[in-house]
Write a protein that holds these residues in place. Structure first.
Motif, short mmCIF file in Angstrom:
data_model
loop_
_atom_site.label_atom_id
_atom_site.label_comp_id
_atom_site.label_asym_id
_atom_site.label_seq_id
_atom_site.Cartn_x
_atom_site.Cartn_y
_atom_site.Cartn_z
N TYR A 188 0.84 -1.20 0.00
CA TYR A 188 0.00 0.00 0.00
C TYR A 188 0.87 1.25 0.00
O TYR A 188 2.04 1.22 0.39
CB TYR A 188 -0.94 0.01 1.21
CG TYR A 188 -0.27 -0.19 2.56
CD1 TYR A 188 -0.07 0.88 3.43
CD2 TYR A 188 0.17 -1.45 2.97
CE1 TYR A 188 0.54 0.70 4.65
CE2 TYR A 188 0.78 -1.64 4.19
CZ TYR A 188 0.96 -0.56 5.04
OH TYR A 188 1.58 -0.74 6.26
N ASN A 189 0.29 2.34 -0.48
CA ASN A 189 1.00 3.60 -0.49
C ASN A 189 0.02 4.73 -0.74
O ASN A 189 -1.12 4.50 -1.14
CB ASN A 189 2.11 3.61 -1.55
CG ASN A 189 3.26 4.55 -1.17
OD1 ASN A 189 3.17 5.31 -0.21
ND2 ASN A 189 4.32 4.51 -1.95
N ARG A 190 0.47 5.95 -0.51
CA ARG A 190 -0.37 7.12 -0.74
C ARG A 190 0.40 8.17 -1.51
O ARG A 190 1.61 8.08 -1.66
CB ARG A 190 -0.86 7.71 0.59
CG ARG A 190 0.26 8.11 1.53
CD ARG A 190 -0.28 8.93 2.70
NE ARG A 190 -1.23 8.20 3.50
CZ ARG A 190 -0.92 7.54 4.61
NH1 ARG A 190 0.33 7.50 5.03
NH2 ARG A 190 -1.84 6.90 5.29
N GLY B 87 -0.21 13.79 0.69
CA GLY B 87 -1.66 13.59 0.56
C GLY B 87 -2.21 13.91 -0.81
O GLY B 87 -3.43 13.95 -1.01
N ASN C 76 -3.59 13.64 -4.58
CA ASN C 76 -4.36 12.61 -5.27
C ASN C 76 -3.51 11.90 -6.32
O ASN C 76 -2.82 12.53 -7.11
CB ASN C 76 -5.58 13.22 -5.96
CG ASN C 76 -6.70 13.52 -4.98
OD1 ASN C 76 -6.68 13.07 -3.83
ND2 ASN C 76 -7.68 14.28 -5.42
N ASN D 247 -6.33 9.12 -3.19
CA ASN D 247 -4.95 9.47 -2.82
C ASN D 247 -4.14 8.31 -2.27
O ASN D 247 -3.05 8.51 -1.74
CB ASN D 247 -4.95 10.64 -1.82
CG ASN D 247 -5.55 10.26 -0.48
OD1 ASN D 247 -6.08 9.16 -0.32
ND2 ASN D 247 -5.49 11.17 0.47
N HIS D 248 -4.67 7.08 -2.37
CA HIS D 248 -3.89 5.92 -1.93
C HIS D 248 -4.43 4.64 -2.58
O HIS D 248 -5.46 4.67 -3.24
CB HIS D 248 -3.88 5.80 -0.41
CG HIS D 248 -5.20 5.48 0.21
ND1 HIS D 248 -6.24 6.38 0.30
CD2 HIS D 248 -5.67 4.33 0.78
CE1 HIS D 248 -7.26 5.81 0.91
NE2 HIS D 248 -6.94 4.57 1.19
N HIS E 213 -4.36 0.01 -2.16
CA HIS E 213 -4.03 -1.22 -1.43
C HIS E 213 -4.01 -2.37 -2.43
O HIS E 213 -4.89 -2.47 -3.29
CB HIS E 213 -5.07 -1.53 -0.35
CG HIS E 213 -5.11 -0.54 0.76
ND1 HIS E 213 -4.31 -0.64 1.88
CD2 HIS E 213 -5.85 0.59 0.92
CE1 HIS E 213 -4.56 0.38 2.68
NE2 HIS E 213 -5.49 1.13 2.13
N ASN F 166 -12.30 -0.50 1.99
CA ASN F 166 -11.67 0.82 2.05
C ASN F 166 -12.56 1.94 1.50
O ASN F 166 -12.67 3.00 2.12
CB ASN F 166 -10.33 0.77 1.32
CG ASN F 166 -9.21 1.32 2.17
OD1 ASN F 166 -8.61 2.34 1.81
ND2 ASN F 166 -8.94 0.70 3.30
N HIS G 83 -14.01 5.14 3.72
CA HIS G 83 -13.68 6.52 3.36
C HIS G 83 -14.89 7.29 2.81
O HIS G 83 -14.74 8.41 2.31
CB HIS G 83 -12.54 6.54 2.34
CG HIS G 83 -11.21 6.19 2.94
ND1 HIS G 83 -10.46 7.09 3.66
CD2 HIS G 83 -10.51 5.02 2.97
CE1 HIS G 83 -9.34 6.51 4.08
NE2 HIS G 83 -9.36 5.25 3.68
N LEU H 53 -1.34 3.56 9.48
CA LEU H 53 -2.07 4.46 8.57
C LEU H 53 -2.61 5.66 9.33
O LEU H 53 -2.81 5.62 10.52
CB LEU H 53 -3.23 3.69 7.92
CG LEU H 53 -2.81 2.58 6.96
CD1 LEU H 53 -4.03 1.80 6.52
CD2 LEU H 53 -2.11 3.16 5.74
#
Length: 200
Positions: free
Chosen positions: A16-18, A22, A24, A57-58, A60, A137, A141, A200
């Motif tokens: 995972y990453n973003r 932050g 997009n 913005n992230h 998985h 997810n 969100h 997270l």
């Protein structure tokens, strides 16, 4: 500093990453589509995918890294020019996507936080929890009320019969059968402990 897991063949990882600061990663639908196209090119030859979800913005992803023998088998199917370290395949994916976004949106510099996060998954219960977490997810969100409503995750593929490279049968078997997979995904769950573990 958080320890970075090495990616070892034959093992399962939650990756995972973003976006950096932050930002997009996916600004419009064609960005999702392009990322998935690059994913097929760079990651399918070296890993089996069990679950994925792309948010604004992230992202998985849940993968099983292929063994060296399996990667050699993929060699002809994907026309791999040379076999490189596993983590470099992910790096190549993120770099290629960053270049495309930078060019398309007149931006410069890094797009993703570095290094990308990864967690080893070493038992079936944890594996099932991560699959559900990834699919939930968008719900967590506030993008939808149920995973089936969100177009940029693997849940729709899991419950359909369309052709896919996703390891759908493996995922269904982890939940015993399709009906049970759907039933588990119909129940809301608090993922606070998992998110704390993922930092997270």
């Amino acid at each position: 500093m958080q320890k970075t897991e090495n990616l070892e063949s034959g093992k399962y990882y939650h990756i995972y990453n973003r976006g950096i600061n932050g930002e997009n990663l996916f600004k419009e639908n064609r960005n999702h589509e392009y990322f998935l196209m690059l994913y097929t090119k760079h990651i399918d030859p070296i890993a089996e995918t069990l679950a994925w979800c792309l948010l604004k913005n992230h992202f998985h992803i849940l993968v099983r890294i292929k063994t060296f023998e399996e990667i050699l088998e993929s060699h002809k199917e994907y026309e791999i020019k040379k076999i490189i370290p596993i983590h470099q395949s992910f790096g190549n994916l993120f770099n290629a996507y960053t270049k495309a976004i930078n060019k398309g949106y007149n931006r410069h510099g890094a797009l993703f936080e570095r290094p990308f996060k990864r967690k080893l998954i070493n038992n079936q219960s944890y594996l099932c929890s991560v699959i559900k977490y990834i699919h939930y997810n968008p719900v967590n969100h506030g993008f939808c009320e149920h995973p089936i409503e969100y177009p940029w995750s693997s849940y729709l593929t899991c419950v359909s019969e369309k052709q896919t490279k996703l390891k759908r049968e493996k995922v269904i078997s982890l939940f015993e059968n399709l009906d049970n997979l759907k039933s588990v995904h119909n129940k809301r769950e608090n993922f606070t402990l998992l998110e704390e573990f993922l930092n997270l």
